[in-house]
Motif scaffolding. Structure first.
Motif, PDB file in Angstrom:
ATOM      1  N   SER A 147       0.848  -1.187   0.000  1.00 33.44           N
ATOM      2  CA  SER A 147       0.000   0.000   0.000  1.00 33.44           C
ATOM      3  C   SER A 147       0.890   1.246   0.000  1.00 33.44           C
ATOM      4  CB  SER A 147      -0.877  -0.067   1.260  1.00 33.44           C
ATOM      5  OG  SER A 147      -1.103   1.201   1.787  1.00 33.44           O
ATOM      6  N   VAL A 148       0.615   2.149  -0.936  1.00 36.13           N
ATOM      7  CA  VAL A 148       1.401   3.394  -1.000  1.00 36.13           C
ATOM      8  C   VAL A 148       1.124   4.241   0.249  1.00 36.13           C
ATOM      9  CG1 VAL A 148       1.849   5.493  -2.333  1.00 36.13           C
ATOM     10  CG2 VAL A 148       1.440   3.329  -3.524  1.00 36.13           C
ATOM     11  N   ALA A 149      -0.113   4.158   0.744  1.00 41.39           N
ATOM     12  CA  ALA A 149      -0.452   4.906   1.968  1.00 41.39           C
ATOM     13  C   ALA A 149       0.468   4.488   3.112  1.00 41.39           C
ATOM     14  CB  ALA A 149      -1.909   4.657   2.342  1.00 41.39           C
ATOM     15  N   ASP A 150       0.744   3.179   3.207  1.00 41.11           N
ATOM     16  CA  ASP A 150       1.630   2.692   4.272  1.00 41.11           C
ATOM     17  C   ASP A 150       3.076   3.096   3.999  1.00 41.11           C
ATOM     18  OD1 ASP A 150      -0.443   1.528   5.555  1.00 41.11           O
ATOM     19  OD2 ASP A 150       0.008  -0.528   4.932  1.00 41.11           O
ATOM     20  N   ALA A 151       3.499   2.954   2.733  1.00 42.18           N
ATOM     21  CA  ALA A 151       4.906   3.242   2.393  1.00 42.18           C
ATOM     22  C   ALA A 151       5.278   4.667   2.784  1.00 42.18           C
ATOM     23  CB  ALA A 151       5.137   3.015   0.904  1.00 42.18           C
ATOM     24  N   ARG A 168      -7.289  13.960   6.993  1.00 43.75           N
ATOM     25  CA  ARG A 168      -7.661  12.593   7.333  1.00 43.75           C
ATOM     26  C   ARG A 168      -7.070  11.586   6.356  1.00 43.75           C
ATOM     27  NH1 ARG A 168     -13.365  11.685   7.309  1.00 43.75           N
ATOM     28  NH2 ARG A 168     -13.653  13.545   6.071  1.00 43.75           N
ATOM     29  N   MET A 169      -6.738  12.057   5.129  1.00 44.12           N
ATOM     30  CA  MET A 169      -6.261  11.132   4.108  1.00 44.12           C
ATOM     31  C   MET A 169      -4.851  10.630   4.356  1.00 44.12           C
ATOM     32  SD  MET A 169      -6.944  12.900   0.657  1.00 44.12           S
ATOM     33  CE  MET A 169      -8.124  12.876  -0.443  1.00 44.12           C
ATOM     34  N   GLY A 170      -4.027  11.409   5.024  1.00 44.68           N
ATOM     35  CA  GLY A 170      -2.628  11.024   5.148  1.00 44.68           C
ATOM     36  C   GLY A 170      -1.776  11.864   4.234  1.00 44.68           C
ATOM     37  N   PHE A 171      -0.682  11.287   3.723  1.00 45.05           N
ATOM     38  CA  PHE A 171       0.317  12.108   3.047  1.00 45.05           C
ATOM     39  C   PHE A 171       0.230  12.073   1.529  1.00 45.05           C
ATOM     40  CE2 PHE A 171       2.631  10.847   7.061  1.00 45.05           C
ATOM     41  CZ  PHE A 171       2.161  11.964   7.744  1.00 45.05           C
ATOM     42  N   GLU A 172      -0.470  11.101   0.963  1.00 46.66           N
ATOM     43  CA  GLU A 172      -0.633  11.076  -0.481  1.00 46.66           C
ATOM     44  C   GLU A 172      -2.106  11.271  -0.810  1.00 46.66           C
ATOM     45  OE1 GLU A 172       2.215  11.776  -1.894  1.00 46.66           O
ATOM     46  OE2 GLU A 172       1.830  10.373  -3.515  1.00 46.66           O
ATOM     47  N   ARG A 173      -2.356  12.050  -1.848  1.00 44.07           N
ATOM     48  CA  ARG A 173      -3.732  12.241  -2.301  1.00 44.07           C
ATOM     49  C   ARG A 173      -4.177  10.922  -2.949  1.00 44.07           C
ATOM     50  NH1 ARG A 173      -6.637  16.750  -3.839  1.00 44.07           N
ATOM     51  NH2 ARG A 173      -4.871  18.131  -3.591  1.00 44.07           N
TER      52      ARG A 173
END
Ligand SMILES: C[S@@+](CC[C@H](N)C(=O)[O-])C[C@H]1O[C@@H](n2cnc3c(N)ncnc32)[C@H](O)[C@@H]1O
Length: 315
Positions: free
Chosen positions: A211-215, A248-253
């Protein structure tokens, strides 16, 4: 395939760093078409396409062609491969054609206008258009985020993905395990996210994923890719003026999930699992056909109007 996930991406950065830097040549497109895939996602899409070296990419959907552009650029640098890209909206389809033509990459891309669920089986069954082995090596998914749509592609397209083929699904905010375990998440998962997560976890013997969100939350990953031009995020930690949703999304759109199919290809023929087609009245069908006819000259006019509205003082 041994290396996968963050380790693979770090290795790809070291291999292709000068080519990643050359992606800056597309920056002039950003104000008009490059809002998504703005940070790490953009470079990862290029790097993974270099790595997969696909003969054929099936993309749905391109909208104005920003993702198509990055995959086509990677194919060009691989000196092989083409994209068949399915877009429902005739105006977007025309804009995608214009984007890749402007970037001199049109020879890598064929745009098919219509509902991918209706158009894909036609293309797959037509050897003149498909012109490849009856399998999918790279499937790019970013269209309709409903559960019904996910059921369609899981039932009809995943079985066509070859062993060691790769699937990219956009707008996946949380890793499948977290969704399936019903962990508290900053954003409610979409219908697509839930259906995809359940499928992957149920068949975990056949897939690997990252997951890019995790990376991008992993400091070690960011430290490893930064020397190679990576790790520049859509919403860097510390940026103060974020919209509440973005916070709330984190660091990547809208980050993506990268999936490797380790199991054998399930089918070489289109499974033809049913779906509920889009319902259009006769009037709507006529309007759609008219849009198709006028798209190539109307699309640039509509874009110019959109840009004027965005840059006008009241816009
Ligand atoms: C989120 S946008 C894609 C953005 C694009 N990948 C990018 O990053 O620039 C989703 C697109 O899917 C298209 N779409 C939605 N449902 C579709 C369908 N059933 N068949 C084909 N395209 C579809 C929409 O028209 C829209 O252009």
């Amino acid at each position: 395939m041994d290396a996968w996930g963050k380790e693979l991406v770090v290795e790809l950065y070291t291999r292709y760093a000068p080519d990643v830097e050359r992606l800056q040549r597309f920056d002039a497109f950003i104000p008009t078409i490059g809002k998504s895939y703005a940070g790490e996602e953009r470079r990862l899409l290029y790097l993974m396409t270099r790595f997969i070296e696909p003969e054929l990419i099936i993309e749905f959907s391109p909208k104005r062609g920003w993702t198509t552009l990055h995959m086509a650029a990677a194919l060009e640098d691989n000196h092989k491969g083409r994209i068949i890209s399915f877009e429902l909206d005739p105006i977007y389809a025309a804009l995608t054609k214009r984007t890749v033509k402007t970037a001199r990459l049109a020879h890598r891309v064929e745009v098919v206008v219509g509902d991918v669920r209706e158009e894909f089986p036609r293309v797959y069954g037509d050897p003149g258009t498909w012109r490849s082995a009856p399998e999918i090596g790279f499937l790019f998914v970013d269209s309709d985020h409903s559960a019904e749509f996910a059921h369609w592609y899981l039932g009809n397209l995943f079985p066509l993905v070859r062993q060691n083929g790769v699937i990219h699904a956009h707008d996946i905010e949380a890793s499948p395990e977290r969704v399936v375990n019903q962990e508290p998440l900053p954003l409610e998962p979409t219908g697509e996210e839930k259906v995809l997560a359940e499928h992957l976890v149920r068949h975990r013997d056949r897939y690997r994923w990252f997951s890019v969100a995790d990376a991008v939350r992993d400091h070690a990953y960011l430290a490893a890719v930064r020397p190679w031009g990576g790790g520049d995020l859509s919403f860097p930690p510390g940026r103060v003026r974020l919209h509440p949703t973005e916070k709330r999304m984190g660091f990547e759109r809208n980050p993506s999930l990268w999936i490797l199919q380790t199991g054998a290809q399930e089918s070489k023929t289109y499974p033809d699992r049913p779906f509920e087609p889009l319902h259009r009245t006769l009037k709507q069908r006529l309007a759609y056909e008219t849009r198709k006819q006028i798209a190539s000259f109307y699309a640039p006019l509509r874009e110019r109007r959109r840009m004027r509205r965005q840059t006008s003082p009241r816009g």
